[in-house]
Design a protein around this motif. Structure first.
Motif, PDB file in Angstrom:
ATOM      1  N   LEU A  84       8.771 -11.245 -23.973  1.00 48.56           N
ATOM      2  CA  LEU A  84       7.421 -11.799 -23.774  1.00 48.56           C
ATOM      3  C   LEU A  84       7.151 -12.034 -22.288  1.00 48.56           C
ATOM      4  O   LEU A  84       6.063 -11.761 -21.789  1.00 48.56           O
ATOM      5  CB  LEU A  84       7.261 -13.105 -24.555  1.00 48.56           C
ATOM      6  N   ARG A  85       8.175 -12.503 -21.592  1.00 45.67           N
ATOM      7  CA  ARG A  85       8.023 -12.739 -20.149  1.00 45.67           C
ATOM      8  C   ARG A  85       7.753 -11.417 -19.406  1.00 45.67           C
ATOM      9  O   ARG A  85       7.026 -11.381 -18.434  1.00 45.67           O
ATOM     10  CB  ARG A  85       9.263 -13.432 -19.581  1.00 45.67           C
ATOM     11  N   ALA A  86       8.347 -10.347 -19.940  1.00 46.92           N
ATOM     12  CA  ALA A  86       8.131  -9.027 -19.321  1.00 46.92           C
ATOM     13  C   ALA A  86       6.662  -8.614 -19.412  1.00 46.92           C
ATOM     14  O   ALA A  86       6.140  -7.975 -18.499  1.00 46.92           O
ATOM     15  CB  ALA A  86       9.015  -7.986 -19.993  1.00 46.92           C
ATOM     16  N   THR A 126       7.762  -4.216 -32.471  1.00 51.83           N
ATOM     17  CA  THR A 126       7.454  -5.655 -32.372  1.00 51.83           C
ATOM     18  C   THR A 126       8.309  -6.235 -31.242  1.00 51.83           C
ATOM     19  O   THR A 126       9.342  -5.637 -30.886  1.00 51.83           O
ATOM     20  CB  THR A 126       7.803  -6.388 -33.685  1.00 51.83           C
ATOM     21  N   PRO A 127       7.937  -7.403 -30.695  1.00 48.20           N
ATOM     22  CA  PRO A 127       8.767  -7.986 -29.629  1.00 48.20           C
ATOM     23  C   PRO A 127      10.229  -8.161 -30.059  1.00 48.20           C
ATOM     24  O   PRO A 127      11.145  -7.962 -29.259  1.00 48.20           O
ATOM     25  CB  PRO A 127       8.092  -9.328 -29.361  1.00 48.20           C
ATOM     26  N   LYS A 147      16.392  -3.527 -29.185  1.00 48.80           N
ATOM     27  CA  LYS A 147      16.595  -2.210 -28.581  1.00 48.80           C
ATOM     28  C   LYS A 147      17.096  -2.327 -27.138  1.00 48.80           C
ATOM     29  O   LYS A 147      17.938  -1.549 -26.709  1.00 48.80           O
ATOM     30  CB  LYS A 147      15.262  -1.448 -28.619  1.00 48.80           C
ATOM     31  N   LEU A 148      16.512  -3.272 -26.413  1.00 47.98           N
ATOM     32  CA  LEU A 148      16.869  -3.398 -24.996  1.00 47.98           C
ATOM     33  C   LEU A 148      17.948  -4.453 -24.752  1.00 47.98           C
ATOM     34  O   LEU A 148      18.280  -4.757 -23.609  1.00 47.98           O
ATOM     35  CB  LEU A 148      15.622  -3.726 -24.174  1.00 47.98           C
ATOM     36  N   GLN A 149      18.441  -5.032 -25.836  1.00 41.61           N
ATOM     37  CA  GLN A 149      19.462  -6.087 -25.763  1.00 41.61           C
ATOM     38  C   GLN A 149      19.023  -7.230 -24.837  1.00 41.61           C
ATOM     39  O   GLN A 149      19.708  -7.573 -23.869  1.00 41.61           O
ATOM     40  CB  GLN A 149      20.788  -5.504 -25.293  1.00 41.61           C
ATOM     41  N   MET A 150      17.851  -7.725 -25.147  1.00 39.55           N
ATOM     42  CA  MET A 150      17.307  -8.864 -24.393  1.00 39.55           C
ATOM     43  C   MET A 150      16.949  -9.921 -25.422  1.00 39.55           C
ATOM     44  O   MET A 150      16.948  -9.645 -26.621  1.00 39.55           O
ATOM     45  CB  MET A 150      15.996  -8.473 -23.682  1.00 39.55           C
TER      46      MET A 150
END
Lengths: 158, 157
Positions: A140-142, A124-125, A131-134
Motif C-alpha cells: 500500500l505504501r508503494a 489484489t494487494p 508475489k513480491l514477498q513484501m
C-alpha cells in the motif's frame, strides 16, 4: 513545504475541484474517453476488444452512479474503466483470480511494478505482497510512493 | 493513526483506485469523509491520479462516438417505451420528433421481413421465367408439328 501544506495551497488555488453538474454519457465520453481508452489498453492491449469495452463503459448504467460519487468524476471513470477491462480480461482468459500465477518475483521491487501488478494485472494487494514477498502495508505504501514520485517529477517538469 | 500516517500508508490511493476489498474501501471512505484535511488531500490526490492517466490517454477512433451515441439513444428509447403518462413524452410522440444523428455508415438498414420477401420474389420470378420458357418452346414445337401435318395432308390430297 510539507505534504499537507502543499495540499492546502493547491486546494486554495482550485476552489472548484469537484464538479457537481450532471453530465450525459456523450459529454462524459468527450471529456474522459481518451483517458479511459488509455487505461483499458493498458489492461487489454487488443484495440478492437478495448474499443468494445470503452463503449460498454460509457453506455453502462453504472456511469450514472458517478454523478453521485463523493469525489471527482475522473476517478470514478478510472475505476469503472478498470473494472470493465478486468471483467473482460477475466472472461477472455477464463482464469479465476485464485488460479493466477503467484510465483515469487525475483527482480527489483519498485513502486511502479507494484502499481502495475495491482492496477493493470488485477492482483489484489495481498497477492502482490505474496508475489513480491513484501508485507501488505509495504504494498500500500508503494502506491503512495508511486503517485508521490509522479507528482514530484511532474512538478519538476513544469 | 494521525493524518500523516494515513496519507503515507497508501490506503487513500488504494481506495481511489478501487484496489482494496469492499469493507476496506468503506472504512477508508468513512475516515476521509469525517476529516476535512483528508478530504482536501484526496482532491489533490485525485488531480495527481487524473494527470497521470491523462498522460497515458489514447484517442479512440472517431466512429466509436457515433456507436456510443446510437447505443445511448437505443437504451433511452427502450426506457421511454416503459414510461407511461408523461406529458412531455406523449407530446414528443404526437408531434413525431425525430432525433438528428449523423452516421458515417455506407450500409442501408432495412426491416428484417425484407429478407424473406426478397427471397420469395426471387424464387417466384425464377418459376415464372422457367414456365415462360417451357411454354414458349412447347408452342414453337407444336407449331412446327402442325405445319408438318398440314404439308403431309396436302401431299396426300
Amino acid at each position: 513545504m510539507n505534504e499537507l501544506e502543499r495540499i492546502n495551497k493547491t486546494v486554495d488555488q482550485n476552489p472548484s475541484l469537484k464538479s457537481t453538474e450532471k453530465l450525459t454519457s456523450i459529454e462524459v465520453y468527450d471529456k474522459y474517453g481518451a483517458m479511459a481508452y488509455g487505461i483499458i489498453l493498458q489492461i487489454v492491449p487488443q484495440p478492437h476488444l478495448a474499443q468494445e469495452i470503452l463503449v460498454n463503459v460509457f453506455s453502462s448504467p453504472q456511469l450514472q452512479l458517478c454523478n453521485s460519487y463523493p469525489f471527482t468524476f475522473a476517478v470514478c471513470i478510472i475505476k469503472l474503466a478498470r473494472m470493465k477491462a478486468m471483467e473482460t480480461k477475466g472472461k477472455l482468459l477464463g482464469i479465476a483470480p485464485e488460479k493466477r500465477d503467484l510465483g515469487i518475483y525475483e527482480g527489483e521491487r519498485s513502486p511502479g511494478l507494484v502499481f502495475d501488478l495491482a492496477f493493470c494485472q488485477g492482483y489484489t494487494p495481498e497477492e502482490v505482497a505474496e508475489k513480491l514477498q513484501m508485507s501488505k502495508s509495504e504494498v500500500l505504501r508503494a502506491f503512495h510512493e508511486f503517485f508521490k514520485s509522479y507528482a514530484i517529477t511532474n512538478a519538476a517538469k513544469l | 493513526m494521525n493524518n500523516r500516517d494515513i496519507i503515507e500508508s497508501g490506503i487513500l490511493e488504494s481506495y481511489l483506485l478501487g484496489l482494496g476489498k469492499d469493507h476496506e474501501q468503506e472504512q477508508t471512505k468513512q475516515i476521509v469523509l469525517a476529516d476535512h484535511t483528508l478530504r482536501e488531500y484526496i482532491e489533490v490526490l485525485e488531480n495527481n491520479i487524473r494527470e497521470y492517466f491523462d498522460q497515458k490517454s489514447v484517442n479512440p477512433p472517431s466512429q466509436l462516438r457515433e456507436v456510443l451515441q446510437l447505443r445511448t439513444l437505443k437504451s433511452e428509447t427502450r426506457k421511454e417505451k416503459h414510461v407511461f403518462g408523461k406529458a412531455a413524452d406523449s407530446q414528443n410522440r404526437q408531434s413525431g420528433v425525430y432525433h438528428d444523428i449523423e452516421v458515417n455508415d455506407t450500409h442501408i438498414k432495412v426491416h428484417k421481413y425484407w429478407r424473406p420477401a426478397f427471397i420469395t420474389v426471387f424464387i417466384l420470378s425464377k418459376i415464372f421465367l422457367i414456365a415462360g420458357l417451357y411454354y414458349f418452346f412447347k408452342s414453337a414445337s407444336l407449331e412446327n408439328e402442325n405445319a408438318k401435318l398440314r404439308t403431309q395432308s396436302e401431299q396426300v390430297r
